[in-house]
Design an enzyme around this catalytic site. Structure first.
Site, PDB file in Angstrom:
ATOM      1  N   SER A 181       0.385  -1.281  -0.177  1.00 52.90           N
ATOM      2  CA  SER A 181       0.327   0.229   0.040  1.00 52.90           C
ATOM      3  C   SER A 181       0.944   1.702  -0.104  1.00 52.90           C
ATOM      4  O   SER A 181       1.770   1.489   0.703  1.00 52.90           O
ATOM      5  CB  SER A 181      -0.506  -0.330   0.915  1.00 52.90           C
ATOM      6  OG  SER A 181      -1.437   1.206   1.413  1.00 52.90           O
ATOM      7  N   TYR A 223      -2.236  -0.988  10.540  1.00 51.01           N
ATOM      8  CA  TYR A 223      -2.577  -1.375   9.020  1.00 51.01           C
ATOM      9  C   TYR A 223      -1.021  -0.923   7.863  1.00 51.01           C
ATOM     10  O   TYR A 223      -0.838  -1.716   7.246  1.00 51.01           O
ATOM     11  CB  TYR A 223      -3.263  -0.525   8.576  1.00 51.01           C
ATOM     12  CG  TYR A 223      -3.189  -0.464   6.725  1.00 51.01           C
ATOM     13  CD1 TYR A 223      -3.927  -2.336   6.431  1.00 51.01           C
ATOM     14  CD2 TYR A 223      -2.860   0.113   6.449  1.00 51.01           C
ATOM     15  CE1 TYR A 223      -4.124  -1.887   5.052  1.00 51.01           C
ATOM     16  CE2 TYR A 223      -3.041  -0.090   4.909  1.00 51.01           C
ATOM     17  CZ  TYR A 223      -4.603  -1.356   4.391  1.00 51.01           C
ATOM     18  OH  TYR A 223      -4.355  -1.604   3.280  1.00 51.01           O
TER      19      TYR A 223
END
Length: 302
Positions: free
Chosen positions: A191, A204
């Site tokens: 990401s 995360y």
């Protein structure tokens, strides 16, 4: 109807932001696609395959929806048979399977929780039973939970996030590796948060950074075997994970407004798929340990 624009702030400090999505929330992770408004765009009708993955077999985790679904469609157009691993989103998964099969290739669904290491073995065994081989692994599933402070991240949340986002990637790699041959490809979804950070998604983001390190280290480990390992680091993409994570208010300006995306919009899943096709095919035969960045124009460090 969307996008629309509205002004926010005071008269002295007012700015116009792009409202892309109607407010909505989901109370389950990793989210359900068929109830989203608008639905994410996973199938690009202008994308025409050219046989780059003909007769290949690809396992795609989280392939029922979002980016995984878009990758499944693009791989299928390139001639690959598809194995979709997903948690429990049966309606989304059946919809994806039907579309993949309409493209003239095979597709099987394997539901289950990949935080259990035995589930990875189940997925691999089902793939071998149905198709006899495995050429490509796409690790793509994830969860994320918004917290305003690291002090609000409980042990239970952190444990689930790490087990889902990084432990299970390693479980899948270990299960599939004995069956991969020279020329095979492993693709890990990381990401933009691994590079920029995200104050509301600390745990995360930490797992996504771990995926980058995993990709680089594993690529060196498997170089001698002729197995390439690369990654994709999407920016803000309209997937079920978004309404399952953020508030209805935050959803409206997702990918625009206060976020630093030069293109000033969220991406669609189909816009991610070509990166995965490239890394899965022989077009990227000279690449390993690398990460592609389809993120709306954000310049990040490598």
């Amino acid at each position: 109807m969307y996008p629309i624009y509205k002004s926010i702030g005071t008269k002295e400090k007012c700015k116009t932001v792009k409202i892309q999505f109607p407010p909505q929330e989901q109370n389950c992770q990793p989210g359900i696609e068929h109830i989203m408004m608008p639905r994410p765009i996973s199938n690009n009708p202008e994308y025409m395959g050219s046989g780059k993955l003909k007769n290949k077999v690809a396992i795609i985790t989280g392939g029922d929806s979002g980016i995984g679904r878009a990758v499944a469609y693009a791989f299928a157009k390139e001639g690959a048979n598809i194995v979709i691993s997903y948690l429990n989103e049966d309606k989304d998964a059946m919809e994806t399977k039907a579309c993949v099969e309409s493209l003239g290739v095979g597709c099987i669904l394997v539901p289950g929780d990949l935080t259990d290491e035995n589930m990875s073995t189940t997925v691999v065994n089902k793939a071998l039973e149905c198709f006899g081989k495995i050429d490509i692994l796409v690790n793509n599933h994830a969860v994320q939970f918004v917290q305003n402070s690291i002090m609000d991240i409980t042990y239970e949340q952190m444990d689930l996030t790490f087990k889902t986002n990084i432990y299970s990637y390693i479980f899948m790699i270990k299960a599939v590796l004995p069956y991969l041959k020279k020329g095979s490809s492993i693709i890990n979804t990381t990401s933009i948060t691994a590079y920029q950070g995200e104050p509301l998604l600390i745990d995360y983001s930490a797992t996504k950074g771990a995926i980058v390190a995993l990709t680089r280290s594993l690529s060196q480990s498997l170089m001698k075997d002729g197995i390439r390992v690369n990654g994709v680091a999407p920016g803000p993409i309209w997937t079920p994970l978004i309404p399952a994570s953020f508030s209805a208010e935050q959803i409206q300006t997702f990918g625009s407004g206060t976020s630093e995306v030069p293109m000033n919009r969220a991406g669609q899943p189909f816009e991610m798929a070509p990166s995965y096709v490239f890394l899965a095919s022989d077009d990227s035969r000279y690449m390993s340990g690398q990460v592609l960045h389809p993120n709306g124009g954000v310049v990040v460090g490598s």
